[in-house]
Motif scaffolding. Structure first.
Motif, PDB file in Angstrom:
ATOM      1  N   GLY A  92      24.784  27.567  -7.921  1.00 32.59           N
ATOM      2  CA  GLY A  92      25.101  27.427  -7.000  1.00 32.59           C
ATOM      3  C   GLY A  92      25.519  27.962  -6.047  1.00 32.59           C
ATOM      4  N   VAL A  93      25.772  28.997  -6.403  1.00 32.93           N
ATOM      5  CA  VAL A  93      26.129  30.105  -5.251  1.00 32.93           C
ATOM      6  C   VAL A  93      25.765  29.980  -3.334  1.00 32.93           C
ATOM      7  N   SER A  94      24.724  30.068  -3.166  1.00 31.42           N
ATOM      8  CA  SER A  94      24.339  29.710  -2.029  1.00 31.42           C
ATOM      9  C   SER A  94      24.956  28.391  -1.919  1.00 31.42           C
ATOM     10  N   LEU A 109      27.730  27.519   1.532  1.00 32.48           N
ATOM     11  CA  LEU A 109      27.565  26.140   2.522  1.00 32.48           C
ATOM     12  C   LEU A 109      28.315  25.342   2.490  1.00 32.48           C
ATOM     13  N   LEU A 110      28.947  24.814   1.155  1.00 31.88           N
ATOM     14  CA  LEU A 110      30.263  24.155   1.352  1.00 31.88           C
ATOM     15  C   LEU A 110      31.417  24.595   1.669  1.00 31.88           C
ATOM     16  N   ARG A 111      31.557  26.037   1.633  1.00 39.05           N
ATOM     17  CA  ARG A 111      32.906  26.825   2.142  1.00 39.05           C
ATOM     18  C   ARG A 111      32.624  26.876   3.630  1.00 39.05           C
ATOM     19  N   GLY A 112      31.432  27.062   3.928  1.00 40.15           N
ATOM     20  CA  GLY A 112      31.619  27.152   5.698  1.00 40.15           C
ATOM     21  C   GLY A 112      31.013  25.272   6.320  1.00 40.15           C
ATOM     22  N   VAL A 166      30.697  23.927  -8.336  1.00 40.85           N
ATOM     23  CA  VAL A 166      31.085  23.268  -7.407  1.00 40.85           C
ATOM     24  C   VAL A 166      32.305  23.148  -7.732  1.00 40.85           C
ATOM     25  N   ALA A 167      31.842  22.453  -8.870  1.00 41.51           N
ATOM     26  CA  ALA A 167      33.730  22.166  -9.223  1.00 41.51           C
ATOM     27  C   ALA A 167      35.254  22.746  -9.923  1.00 41.51           C
ATOM     28  N   ALA A 168      34.069  24.467  -9.937  1.00 36.44           N
ATOM     29  CA  ALA A 168      35.362  25.312 -10.123  1.00 36.44           C
ATOM     30  C   ALA A 168      35.263  25.931  -8.902  1.00 36.44           C
ATOM     31  N   ALA A 169      34.999  25.652  -7.826  1.00 32.54           N
ATOM     32  CA  ALA A 169      35.449  25.821  -6.456  1.00 32.54           C
ATOM     33  C   ALA A 169      36.293  25.391  -5.650  1.00 32.54           C
ATOM     34  N   GLY A 170      36.402  24.028  -6.295  1.00 32.82           N
ATOM     35  CA  GLY A 170      37.019  22.740  -5.951  1.00 32.82           C
ATOM     36  C   GLY A 170      36.596  22.020  -5.111  1.00 32.82           C
ATOM     37  N   PHE A 171      35.617  21.974  -5.428  1.00 35.79           N
ATOM     38  CA  PHE A 171      34.503  20.562  -4.533  1.00 35.79           C
ATOM     39  C   PHE A 171      34.441  19.335  -4.878  1.00 35.79           C
ATOM     40  N   ALA A 172      34.505  18.099  -4.531  1.00 37.68           N
ATOM     41  CA  ALA A 172      34.713  17.231  -5.221  1.00 37.68           C
ATOM     42  C   ALA A 172      33.097  16.684  -5.324  1.00 37.68           C
ATOM     43  N   PRO A 173      32.859  16.001  -6.582  1.00 35.72           N
ATOM     44  CA  PRO A 173      31.288  15.887  -6.927  1.00 35.72           C
ATOM     45  C   PRO A 173      30.375  15.523  -5.837  1.00 35.72           C
TER      46      PRO A 173
END
Length: 209
Positions: A64-66, A70-73, A97-104
């Motif tokens: 989930g790195v890239s 992507l989601l951050r941009g 993704v969850a740790a980065a604060g994004f909804a599933p």
């Protein structure tokens, strides 16, 4: 260290990565999947932000790195459809993704072989297609990417230099040859305006007319 190597190392470390990404990189190492390097990853985020992308396809999820870059941009409601053949990769990516604060629901994960999944996706329905999976299948991924991208959409291809093997004509293994063939096809496609960036392991960026 040569000037070129020093410049590359400086650029890779220019923007520090946060705990979420560093932990995802550790998980990727444990899973045996190699994530996009920092220089290319940050370029992906910047390009996604510049075009205000709302929809993307990622071929090769890893840990989930890239996907996170992507989601951050992307725009706040943007969704990435990400494909990987390994269920364990998707489990790890969900945690990232969850740790980065994004909804599933921001990451639509499809487990399966990319060449089986891609034909089911919508023609012209995506702002970005990111290729970062099996190198021998890059030419086939490119064909699908061109179908999936909307006019003005962005093609991204990681490992475009493939550990320095692509520029070396003596390297003729299957994976290197496939990446070279893909670059040649992109360069010859009059629908694409492109640049080959040396960040990370090489990042091809091309906009479809």
């Amino acid at each position: 260290m040569s000037i070129e190597a020093a410049n590359w190392a400086y650029a890779e470390d220019f923007v520090e990565e946060d705990r979420v990404i560093l932990e995802a990189r550790d998980v990727a190492d444990q899973l045996g999947c190699v994530p996009v390097l920092p220089g290319a990853a940050r370029a992906i985020e910047v390009l996604a932000r510049a075009m205000r992308a709302t929809s993307a396809v990622e071929i090769g999820t890893g840990a989930g790195v890239s996907l996170t870059y992507l989601l951050r941009g992307m725009a706040p409601a943007g969704v990435v459809t990400t494909i990987d053949v390994e269920p364990e990769h998707h489990k790890a990516a969900r945690r990232t993704v969850a740790a980065a604060g994004f909804a599933p629901e921001r990451a639509r994960m499809i487990t399966g072989r990319a060449l089986d999944v891609l034909p089911r996706l919508t023609d012209g329905g995506y702002d970005i297609v990111l290729i970062d999976a099996r190198k021998s299948e890059y030419p086939a991924y490119l064909e699908h990417a061109m179908r999936l991208l909307r006019s003005g959409g962005l093609l991204l291809m990681d490992n475009a230099l493939w550990h320095g093997r692509v520029p070396d004509p003596a390297q003729r293994d299957k994976d290197t040859t496939a990446v070279r063939e893909t670059l040649k096809a992109v360069r010859e496609d009059e629908r694409l305006t492109l640049a080959l960036l040396t960040g990370g392991d090489g990042l091809l960026a091309a906009v479809k007319d």
